[in-house]
Design a protein around this motif. Structure first.
Motif, PDB file in Angstrom:
ATOM      1  N   HIS A 296     -55.374  24.816-123.073  1.00 22.90           N
ATOM      2  CA  HIS A 296     -55.587  23.597-122.301  1.00 22.90           C
ATOM      3  C   HIS A 296     -54.272  23.224-121.649  1.00 22.90           C
ATOM      4  CE1 HIS A 296     -54.086  21.971-126.120  1.00 22.90           C
ATOM      5  NE2 HIS A 296     -53.665  20.928-125.422  1.00 22.90           N
ATOM      6  N   GLU A 297     -54.284  22.250-120.775  1.00 20.11           N
ATOM      7  CA  GLU A 297     -53.106  21.897-119.989  1.00 20.11           C
ATOM      8  C   GLU A 297     -52.546  20.553-120.442  1.00 20.11           C
ATOM      9  OE1 GLU A 297     -54.296  21.944-115.943  1.00 20.11           O
ATOM     10  OE2 GLU A 297     -54.129  24.122-115.738  1.00 20.11           O
ATOM     11  N   VAL A 298     -51.209  20.451-120.387  1.00 23.07           N
ATOM     12  CA  VAL A 298     -50.540  19.177-120.667  1.00 23.07           C
ATOM     13  C   VAL A 298     -49.649  18.849-119.477  1.00 23.07           C
ATOM     14  CG1 VAL A 298     -50.572  19.463-123.168  1.00 23.07           C
ATOM     15  CG2 VAL A 298     -48.637  20.337-121.859  1.00 23.07           C
ATOM     16  N   SER A 299     -49.478  17.549-119.224  1.00 23.43           N
ATOM     17  CA  SER A 299     -48.640  17.090-118.115  1.00 23.43           C
ATOM     18  C   SER A 299     -47.262  16.727-118.654  1.00 23.43           C
ATOM     19  CB  SER A 299     -49.276  15.881-117.432  1.00 23.43           C
ATOM     20  OG  SER A 299     -48.484  15.446-116.350  1.00 23.43           O
TER      21      SER A 299
ATOM     22  N   LYS B  22     -43.877  14.920-119.229  1.00 24.22           N
ATOM     23  CA  LYS B  22     -43.362  13.557-119.079  1.00 24.22           C
ATOM     24  C   LYS B  22     -41.840  13.594-119.106  1.00 24.22           C
ATOM     25  CE  LYS B  22     -45.467  12.045-122.737  1.00 24.22           C
ATOM     26  NZ  LYS B  22     -46.115  13.291-123.149  1.00 24.22           N
TER      27      LYS B  22
ATOM     28  N   ASN C 206     -47.358  30.641-119.194  1.00 26.07           N
ATOM     29  CA  ASN C 206     -47.049  30.027-117.908  1.00 26.07           C
ATOM     30  C   ASN C 206     -46.174  30.915-117.028  1.00 26.07           C
ATOM     31  OD1 ASN C 206     -48.044  27.014-118.137  1.00 26.07           O
ATOM     32  ND2 ASN C 206     -47.174  27.564-120.122  1.00 26.07           N
TER      33      ASN C 206
ATOM     34  N   GLY D 248     -44.262  15.600-114.414  1.00 21.25           N
ATOM     35  CA  GLY D 248     -45.400  15.775-113.531  1.00 21.25           C
ATOM     36  C   GLY D 248     -45.904  17.201-113.460  1.00 21.25           C
ATOM     37  N   GLN D 249     -45.084  18.151-113.922  1.00 17.85           N
ATOM     38  CA  GLN D 249     -45.490  19.557-113.940  1.00 17.85           C
ATOM     39  C   GLN D 249     -46.573  19.771-115.007  1.00 17.85           C
ATOM     40  OE1 GLN D 249     -42.197  22.127-114.728  1.00 17.85           O
ATOM     41  NE2 GLN D 249     -43.393  24.008-114.655  1.00 17.85           N
ATOM     42  N   THR D 250     -47.490  20.696-114.775  1.00 16.75           N
ATOM     43  CA  THR D 250     -48.574  20.990-115.715  1.00 16.75           C
ATOM     44  C   THR D 250     -48.328  22.353-116.360  1.00 16.75           C
ATOM     45  OG1 THR D 250     -50.143  19.705-114.411  1.00 16.75           O
ATOM     46  CG2 THR D 250     -51.052  21.255-115.988  1.00 16.75           C
TER      47      THR D 250
ATOM     48  N   LYS E 174     -49.724  25.276-119.389  1.00 16.90           N
ATOM     49  CA  LYS E 174     -50.793  25.719-120.283  1.00 16.90           C
ATOM     50  C   LYS E 174     -50.252  25.823-121.694  1.00 16.90           C
ATOM     51  CE  LYS E 174     -53.486  28.476-116.978  1.00 16.90           C
ATOM     52  NZ  LYS E 174     -54.011  29.822-116.684  1.00 16.90           N
TER      53      LYS E 174
END
Length: 449
Positions: A93-96, A98, A121, A133-135, A137
Motif C-alpha cells: 500500500h502507499e503512504v504519503s 510528511k 520504490n 508529499g511524495q508517495t 510503496k
C-alpha cells in the motif's frame, strides 16, 4: 538403411540432451562470490532479482543483511517460481511522506526494512532523500484497502445469494440488514468520538477565573513576567486565565487570579526604599563633609606651628585628600546587573525583528538589555560581535555575549548567566527563557567593553 536410421536417432537424442542441459543451466541458480563493498541490494540490482529472494535462498539475516567478503551466494534465476510467487502474493500500500519523515522512520513504522522500501520504490542503494508529499510503496495491505476488499466480498456474496433460489432470499436480506446496522453503529461511534474531541478542545480553550481575581490593562513595555511579578502570581497562571496569542498587545485586559500583592503596594515599597536610600546617602555625605571640615581645621593648626617653607605643601594636602576620598565614575558595566535585568523578561514571546518587551528576537533582546545600561552594541548579531573583546566560551563571565556560528556569519546570540546557563529569545513559538550550553554549544563569546 538401418545403419543410417540409427545415426539419425543418435544425433536427434544428442541434440535433445544438449537442449535440456541448456534449459537446466538457464533455470539453475547462479553462484556469486562476494567481493569487497558488495551488498545484498547491489546484487539484487545486478542480477535483476529481489533482496528477499537472495536472503531467503542463502538464509541471510533480513534485519542486518550481513554478507562476508569471500562468501559464495546462490542467486535465484529471474523466472524462479519462488520469486514469482513472492511477487504475486506480496501486498503493498502507499503512504504519503510528511515533514520530518525518513526512510528509516517509515521502515520502523511499517515493520519493514530500508532495503525493502528501496526495492519497492526503485531507489538506489545510496539514495536516502525523500520529500514531503511524495508517495512511497510499503509492504502489507492498508487497513482501508482490506476493509474495501471485505466490503467488496460481502457485496459479491449478497449478490450471489440474491441469485439463489427463493428460499435463500430471506437470509440474504437479513445479511444486508445486519451489514447496514453495523455501518450505522460505526457511523454513530465516529460521530460520538468527534463530539468528544470537540468538547475536549472547548475545555482546553475555556479559561479559568477564580472568585478572588482582578484585572490589569497591558501598557507598552510590559511583559507577562513583569505583570506576574507585580501581582505575585506565575506566568502559567496568567496564561490559564486568559486566551493569549504569541504577542502581548498593549491595551489588552488581563484577568489576574488570586493576586498576592498589588502594584500600588509594590510602588509604595519601592518609594520607601528609595527614600531610605536617599537618606542614607545624605547621611553619608554629611559625615564626609564633617570629616573634611575637621581635617581642614587640623591642617590649619599644623600650618601655624610649622615653618612657612612647608605652608604650600600643607595647603595642597586637604585638596589631595578630598580628591582621594571622591571615587571616580566607572565606565564599565556590571555583568551581574546585566544578567539580573535580562531575567526580568522571562516569558516575553519571540517575535521576528522584535526589539521591545512586547516581543523580542535574539539580537533585539540583547540590544534592549545593554541599551538599558547606556551601551550601544548594534541591532543584530554581526555588529554585536564587535561590541567588545572576543574570547573563548570557557572564558565567558556573567553578562558576556555568547554567539552561535562563524564570526561575521553568526545566527544566534544570548547573555551568559554563569554556571553553564544563558538567557535568550530562542525561536518562533517560544519565549525568553534560560538554556544550558551543555545542550546548545556556542561558538565563541564576547566580553562587552
Amino acid at each position: 538403411m538401418n545403419h543410417t536410421a540409427k545415426n539419425i536417432l543418435i544425433g536427434t537424442a544428442g541434440a535433445a540432451g544438449l537442449f535440456l542441459a541448456s534449459a537446466a543451466t538457464a533455470n539453475a541458480d547462479t553462484a556469486h562470490k562476494v567481493v569487497k563493498n558488495d551488498t545484498v541490494w547491489d546484487l539484487s540490482q545486478k542480477y535483476g532479482v529481489s533482496v528477499e529472494s537472495i536472503e531467503t535462498l542463502n538464509k541471510i539475516d533480513q534485519n542486518s543483511h550481513l554478507i562476508v567478503t569471500g562468501q559464495t551466494l546462490q542467486i535465484p534465476a529471474k523466472n524462479d517460481a519462488r520469486q514469482q510467487e513472492d511477487k504475486t502474493t506480496e501486498a503493498t500500500h502507499e503512504v504519503s511522506i510528511k515533514d520530518g519523515d525518513s526512510l528509516w522512520s517509515i521502515a520502523q513504522a511499517e515493520n519493514t526494512t530500508v532495503d525493502k522500501l528501496r526495492s519497492l520504490n526503485n531507489l538506489k542503494a545510496d539514495e536516502n532523500l525523500i520529500y514531503p508529499g511524495q508517495t512511497l510503496k510499503v509492504p502489507g495491505a492498508a487497513q482501508a484497502a482490506a476493509q474495501t476488499q471485505m466490503t467488496s466480498a460481502d457485496t459479491q456474496q449478497a449478490s450471489a445469494q440474491t441469485q439463489q433460489p427463493a428460499q435463500q432470499t430471506a437470509s440474504a436480506d437479513q445479511t444486508q440488514q445486519a451489514a447496514a446496522t453495523n455501518a450505522q453503529t460505526q457511523q454513530a461511534a465516529a460521530t460520538n468520538a468527534q463530539t468528544q474531541q470537540e468538547a475536549s478542545q472547548q475545555q482546553k480553550v475555556q479559561v479559568v477565573v477564580s472568585a478572588n481575581h482582578t484585572t490589569h490593562t497591558v501598557v507598552s513595555g510590559e511583559s507577562l513576567w513583569s505583570i506576574a511579578q507585580a501581582y505575585g502570581v506565575t506566568v502559567d497562571s496568567l496564561r490559564q486565565s486568559n486566551n493569549l496569542g504569541a504577542t502581548l498587545v498593549a491595551g489588552t485586559t488581563l484577568t489576574i487570579n488570586d493576586p498576592t500583592k498589588t502594584p500600588a503596594q509594590q510602588q509604595t515599597q519601592a518609594a520607601q526604599q528609595q527614600t531610605q536610600a536617599a537618606q542614607a546617602e545624605a547621611s553619608t555625605q554629611t559625615q564626609q563633609t564633617t570629616q573634611s571640615s575637621n581635617n581642614a581645621q587640623q591642617q590649619q593648626t599644623q600650618q601655624q606651628s610649622q615653618p612657612s617653607s612647608s605652608s604650600s605643601q600643607q595647603q595642597s594636602a586637604p585638596a589631595q585628600q578630598q580628591a582621594t576620598q571622591t571615587p571616580a565614575a566607572s565606565s564599565s558595566i556590571s555583568g551581574s546587573a546585566v544578567a539580573a535585568y535580562a531575567q526580568q523578561f522571562i516569558g516575553v514571546p519571540y517575535v521576528s525583528g522584535g526589539k521591545t518587551p512586547s516581543g523580542f528576537d535574539c539580537s533585539g533582546f540583547t540590544h534592549y538589555v545593554y541599551a538599558h545600561f547606556g551601551k550601544e552594541i548594534g541591532g543584530w548579531t554581526v555588529p554585536q560581535e564587535s561590541a567588545g573583546t572576543q574570547i573563548s566560551v570557557s572564558q565567558a563571565q556573567v553578562g558576556d555575549l555568547l554567539f552561535w556560528g562563524a564570526r561575521g556569519n553568526t545566527y544566534h546570540v544570548a547573555i551568559y548567566l554563569g554556571g553553564g546557563q544563558y538567557i535568550a529569545a530562542p525561536e518562533p513559538g517560544q519565549s525568553v527563557k534560560i538554556g544550558n550550553i551543555r545542550y546548545f554549544q556556542p561558538s565563541f563569546a564576547v566580553h562587552v567593553n
